[in-house]
Design an enzyme around this catalytic site. Structure first.
Site, PDB file in Angstrom:
ATOM      1  N   GLU A   7       0.619   6.417  -6.319  1.00 45.62           N
ATOM      2  CA  GLU A   7       0.280   7.777  -7.009  1.00 45.62           C
ATOM      3  C   GLU A   7       0.312   7.924  -8.152  1.00 45.62           C
ATOM      4  O   GLU A   7       0.935   9.235  -8.350  1.00 45.62           O
ATOM      5  CB  GLU A   7       1.024   7.857  -5.527  1.00 45.62           C
ATOM      6  CG  GLU A   7       1.220   7.573  -3.773  1.00 45.62           C
ATOM      7  CD  GLU A   7       2.218   8.389  -3.321  1.00 45.62           C
ATOM      8  OE1 GLU A   7       2.685   9.837  -3.942  1.00 45.62           O
ATOM      9  OE2 GLU A   7       2.002   8.981  -1.879  1.00 45.62           O
ATOM     10  N   GLU A  30       0.903   3.066   2.759  1.00 48.58           N
ATOM     11  CA  GLU A  30       2.510   4.880   3.062  1.00 48.58           C
ATOM     12  C   GLU A  30       1.253   4.820   3.883  1.00 48.58           C
ATOM     13  O   GLU A  30       0.457   5.651   4.168  1.00 48.58           O
ATOM     14  CB  GLU A  30       2.307   5.783   2.099  1.00 48.58           C
ATOM     15  CG  GLU A  30       3.529   4.814   0.574  1.00 48.58           C
ATOM     16  CD  GLU A  30       3.682   5.309  -0.771  1.00 48.58           C
ATOM     17  OE1 GLU A  30       4.278   6.331  -0.135  1.00 48.58           O
ATOM     18  OE2 GLU A  30       4.247   4.794  -1.210  1.00 48.58           O
TER      19      GLU A  30
END
Ligand SMILES: *[C@@H]1O[C@H](CO)[C@@H](O)[C@H](O)[C@H]1NC(C)=O
Ligand SMILES: *[C@@H]1O[C@H](CO)[C@@H](O)[C@H](O)[C@H]1NC(C)=O
Ligand SMILES: *[C@@H]1O[C@H](CO)[C@@H](O)[C@H](O)[C@H]1NC(C)=O
Ligand SMILES: *[C@@H]1O[C@H](CO)[C@@H](O)[C@H](O)[C@H]1NC(C)=O
Ligand SMILES: *[C@@H]1O[C@H](CO)[C@@H](O)[C@H](O)[C@H]1NC(C)=O
Ligand SMILES: *[C@@H]1O[C@H](CO)[C@@H](O)[C@H](O)[C@H]1NC(C)=O
Length: 895
Positions: A494, A587
């Protein structure tokens, strides 16, 4: 030395060696095989200060701007990176002057350290707490409210023989948090800032025969991470003694190709390092042996021998040699339960004229992995759906300090859950954890960075990215590249650069090129929670790691009042935009809950963001365990699976997270630990465990009923009952009265009876699969708590000083049923050769320090972790007591 094998061939070579050579290259004192690796985890002294008191800084940092007369030592640390910077033009020059610090008492042998703490490594200085409970503490909820910040010094003597000095002597640090600087005999010899790196320093020229003073300084910013980083020398430290001609650090790389049932080809690269003062011609030979799965030891039978190579190694240089060999009928490595984690060990011998100078072992597996854009992962030709979890590095109440048994216990619990893959979020794990995933048959995504140039917190890796990213990335990959379990490299999570269009992609390509350069056999990736199919970022990846976007972010009505990005479920769009790249959910979910806690009313939807009237309570810091409530960017498991099932090309998922971890307590930052685990911080199963198990172990007859059935204030009130089961049909009974027989429809993953009215008694579910009876389960309203019950994960442990036993205390009624609401205060005590090192209960809001011997039960359970003492055997008695309850005692045998 700790060799798995010392083949007869090697012993005969030893006898052949000429003695003058042996002297020149100093092998006699290193024992057979010519290599000694010794742990130096004991006999350390430790001292910490919250404020910088010595004026030393690595470099200016936001938290260190006020340090007076600061001395910047970065120029003396940077050269430690050179072995991992490919272009010599970019190597850091060793300063010609000494650092401008004089008479630093911390590094002097004469320092009176009698008031320093005696410690054994691995050591995490922050885990003992106490937790900061005030508003706005120096280390907040994000990093676990524990005192990780400040400067820590570790000191130890090293005794070196005159003979040792004829060879090379290295200090190998597996993990030190962070900004590590190392002095030997008052001389600063190097260091490594990134706290997750394993690194080596050459001590040889700084040591003298006799006693030497080692001093290590660590320095942690108060805001270095989004979760608990730990603090200190939190992994093992080693001294490696080798002759001057030896296999370099992580100097072998073995890969397999053309893998078939009857044969496979192995490619080997060996780096030979020469620190001697003359050029040498050396022989490099490598034999391959099977590793016995039962004993973990190498078998006697040689299964292959790489052709011997003779090479010239110039003084002070590193020279590589490669060769290939075919293995007949290879026993392949693959994940459990459908395959077996078979391993091999390659024993590399460096010799001159038959004289063995070095013996180096490499454990590896033979396997073929295909990353198929349409089918997902194929391991040795078999489709293996990724049933993965994300794991941070802490080990609950013992913190970041690595412990083999603690890690093994986690993997055992994950295996029971049906997990076959782990994403090491978001930093390199302990080396030993990868040895466990190799031998226990888990697939691994090995990850290194949570940020690049653009930081997420003031003190994180972005501060040193430009100087260290190449060295850290290459170092990490060379350490881990032989692990059979590692299936992909993740070089970012991220990262903010995914927002930066082309500019961010340029950096991604640069890092990806390094990944390719170090390992052309495995894909490189970087997880995307923002970058979309039409953005440039994904093009820099071999496989696409999608965080949350696959099943949509804030895209359903219950999430419509929230701020933040809104993303429709994107798996199909990614697949269309990147038809040649495999996709996985790196995720997923971020469903949150506290174990055994239920709140009403219950959303009728398949999920909702937690808030004050929907599944959460910001006063008690609890989240309802109906397993429907999520972080505001999250989705319940049920929604994730719906989009997985609609997108069969997706390789699978890594749930956020397997275990709760310290820090990042979304949504309640007054707490100490996370809510996202399928398993709580103590290792107790949340109700969600059974929801995932019902999907991941479809053949296991199981049914789990929620909530518990102790609701004296809810008589007559709507109290929904949900059942997690591998069945496809179920009928629920409350005190014998049917609440209806229902089937799981397509894209539903739980049975729900949302109109049940509570009355005390029993709740029973009868389940069916394919029309046949499957399994029945019953829960009951319990009586009052009357006693405690203690159970242990193991009844005998080893007196290694590292081995642990985990004791679970249950608060039970007179029939022996766990009282699900019990919160009695439990006193633990231990007698015999072992110590209670931590207690816990899995409650993220429990601010009682982990070291406390007093612990409130939470939802009926509490945990004590007991550590053995080195060399001390005997009987250990653990006692648990609570006011008004019958105490419980259990025995443990220490061998
Ligand atoms: C060096 O420091 C020690 C105390 O750590 C002190 O006793 C000694 O006088 C100092 N020497 C010099 C030359 O400053
Ligand atoms: C080994 O390194 C030394 C200098 O450290 C050098 O003099 C010698 O030539 C090297 N030999 C080889 C074979 O690299
Ligand atoms: C060794 O490496 C070279 C260069 O990469 C390559 O051309 C050669 O085929 C390799 N040899 C073996 C036996 O793998
Ligand atoms: C809480 O969540 C529910 C369901 O998502 C929503 O309807 C409600 O408006 C939320 N309340 C607040 C205060 O945000
Ligand atoms: C969630 O949204 C649905 C409509 O989609 C609504 O019926 C339900 O009440 C909402 N749940 C909550 C907790 O607000
Ligand atoms: C949260 O818990 C506190 C303490 O038990 C209670 O007083 C309060 O009513 C709860 N809040 C909500 C929204 O249920």
């Amino acid at each position: 030395m700790n060799l798995k094998i010392l083949p007869a061939v090697l012993q005969s070579l030893l006898l052949l060696g000429s003695s003058n050579l042996a002297e020149a290259l100093s092998v006699t004192n290193l024992g057979q095989g010519g290599r000694q690796r010794t742990g130096i985890n004991s006999n350390w002294r430790f001292w910490r200060t919250e404020q910088n008191s010595d004026g030393i800084i690595y470099d200016y940092r936001p938290d260190l701007v006020d340090v007076e007369n600061a001395v910047v030592l970065k120029p003396w640390i940077l050269p430690s990176a050179n072995d991992f910077i490919k272009d010599p033009a970019n190597h850091y020059e060793v300063p010609s002057t000494s650092p401008p610090i004089s008479n630093l008492s911390f590094v002097q042998a004469s320092l009176d350290e009698s008031d320093w703490e005696k410690v054994t490594l691995p050591h995490d200085w922050a885990i003992a707490g106490p937790f900061y409970t005030e508003d706005d503490p120096i280390v907040g909820g994000g990093m676990g409210r524990l005192p990780v910040h400040g400067v820590g010094w570790y000191r130890r003597e090293l005794t070196i023989s005159k003979q040792d000095l004829d060879g090379s002597i290295y200090l190998d640090i597996d993990g030190s948090m962070s900004y590590t600087m190392v002095w030997v005999n008052e001389k600063l010899i190097g260091g490594w800032p990134y706290g997750y790196a394993s690194f080596r320093l050459d001590l040889t020229s700084h040591l003298k025969a006799g006693d030497n003073q080692l001093a290590i300084r660590l320095d942690n910013p108060p805001d270095s991470a989004r979760w608990y980083p730990g603090a200190g020398l939190y992994r093992s430290v080693w001294i490696t003694k080798v002759s001057k001609l030896h296999v370099g650090q992580w100097g072998t790389f073995i890969t397999s190709r053309d893998v078939a049932v009857d044969s496979a080809t192995l490619d080997l690269v060996v780096d030979v390092e020469n620190t001697s003062d003359s050029d040498r011609k050396v022989d490099v030979s490598t034999n391959v042996y099977e590793v016995d799965a039962q004993t973990g030891k190498a078998g006697k039978k040689r299964v292959a021998a790489f052709p011997k190579k003779s090479i010239e190694v110039a003084k002070g240089e590193k020279t590589s040699t490669n060769s290939s060999v075919e293995v007949k009928n290879p026993r392949l490595w693959g994940p459990l339960p459908t395959q077996a984690p078979n391993l091999y060990v390659a024993v590399t011998i460096i010799s001159i004229e038959g004289r063995v100078l070095d013996t180096y072992e490499t454990t590896f597996g033979i396997r073929a992995i295909t990353y198929d854009p349409d089918q997902g992962l194929l391991v040795n030709g078999e489709h293996v759906r990724i049933q993965g979890v994300n794991e941070h590095h802490d080990l609950g109440g013992i913190g970041a300090a690595f412990n083999l048994r603690a890690a093994e216990r986690k993997l055992e619990i994950l295996h029971e859950l049906g997990v076959n893959a782990i994403r090491m979020s978001h930093n390199p794990p302990a080396r030993e954890l990868l040895e466990l995933t190799d031998s226990m048959g888990f697939l691994v995504i090995d990850e290194i960075f949570d940020c690049w140039e653009l930081g997420k917190t003031d003190g994180d890796f972005h501060l040193i990215f430009s100087d260290w990213h190449e060295a850290d990335l290459r170092n990490f990959m060379r350490r881990d590249r032989n692990h059979a379990s590692v299936i992909a490299w993740s070089f970012g999570n991220e990262v903010t650069e995914q927002h930066n269009g082309e500019e961010g992609a340029v950096l991604a390509y640069r890092l990806h090129d390094m990944v390719r350069d170090e390992d052309p056999t495995r894909p490189g990736t970087s997880s995307m929670n923002y970058a979309k199919p039409d953005m440039p970022f994904g093009h820099a990846m071999d496989i696409l790691s999608i965080n949350y976007q696959g099943s949509g972010i804030r895209d359903t009505p219950n999430y419509s009042n929230l701020q933040g990005i809104r993303t429709q479920p994107l798996y199909p769009a990614f697949h269309e935009a990147f038809p040649d790249k495999m996709i996985l959910g790196s995720e997923t979910a971020s469903t949150i809950s506290t174990r055994g806690t239920f709140m009403f009313p219950v959303t009728v939807n398949s999920g909702a963001p937690v808030n004050e009237t929907s599944g959460g309570n910001s006063t008690t810091l609890q989240v309802s365990a109906y397993e429907l409530y999520t972080a505001n960017f999250g989705s319940p498991p049920d929604k994730v699976w719906m989009y997985d099932d609609k997108s069969p090309f997706v390789a699978g998922e890594f749930v956020w997270t397997g275990f709760d971890y310290i820090g990042e307590p979304t949504p309640y930052y007054d707490a100490r630990s996370s809510y996202s685990g399928i398993i709580d911080l103590a290792g107790f199963k949340k109700d969600r465990f059974y929801l995932y198990q019902s999907r991941w172990r479809p053949d296991l007859p199981m049914a789990h009923i929620i909530p518990h059935w102790n609701w004296p204030n809810r008589v007559g009130d709507i109290t929904p009952v949900h059942v997690f089961s591998t069945a496809d049909e179920a009928e629920l009974f409350v005190n014998g009265e049917s609440q209806g027989r229902i089937q799981k429809d397509e894209f539903t993953y739980r049975f729900r009876w949302d109109e049940v009215k509570y009355e005390p008694g029993n709740v029973k579910v009868k389940t069916y699969k394919n029309g046949k009876k499957w399994i029945e389960e019953t829960i009951r309203t319990t009586g009052a708590a009357t006693k405690l019950r203690v159970t242990a994960d193991r009844t005998t442990v080893d007196s290694t000083g590292e081995d642990l036993a985990y004791f679970t205390v249950e608060v039970i009624d007179k029939k022996g049923i766990v009282v699900p609401t019990a919160d009695n205060t439990i006193q633990f005590s231990v007698s015999g050769p072992a110590d209670i090192v931590a207690t816990d209960n899995g409650n993220p809001a429990d601010m009682n320090a982990f070291g406390s011997l007093e612990r409130k039960a939470f939802s009926g359970l509490a945990l004590a972790i007991v550590r053995t003492r080195e060399g001390k055997t005997g009987n250990v008695i653990i006692k648990a007591e609570a006011d008004g309850l019958q105490a419980a005692v259990i025995h443990l045998r220490v061998n």
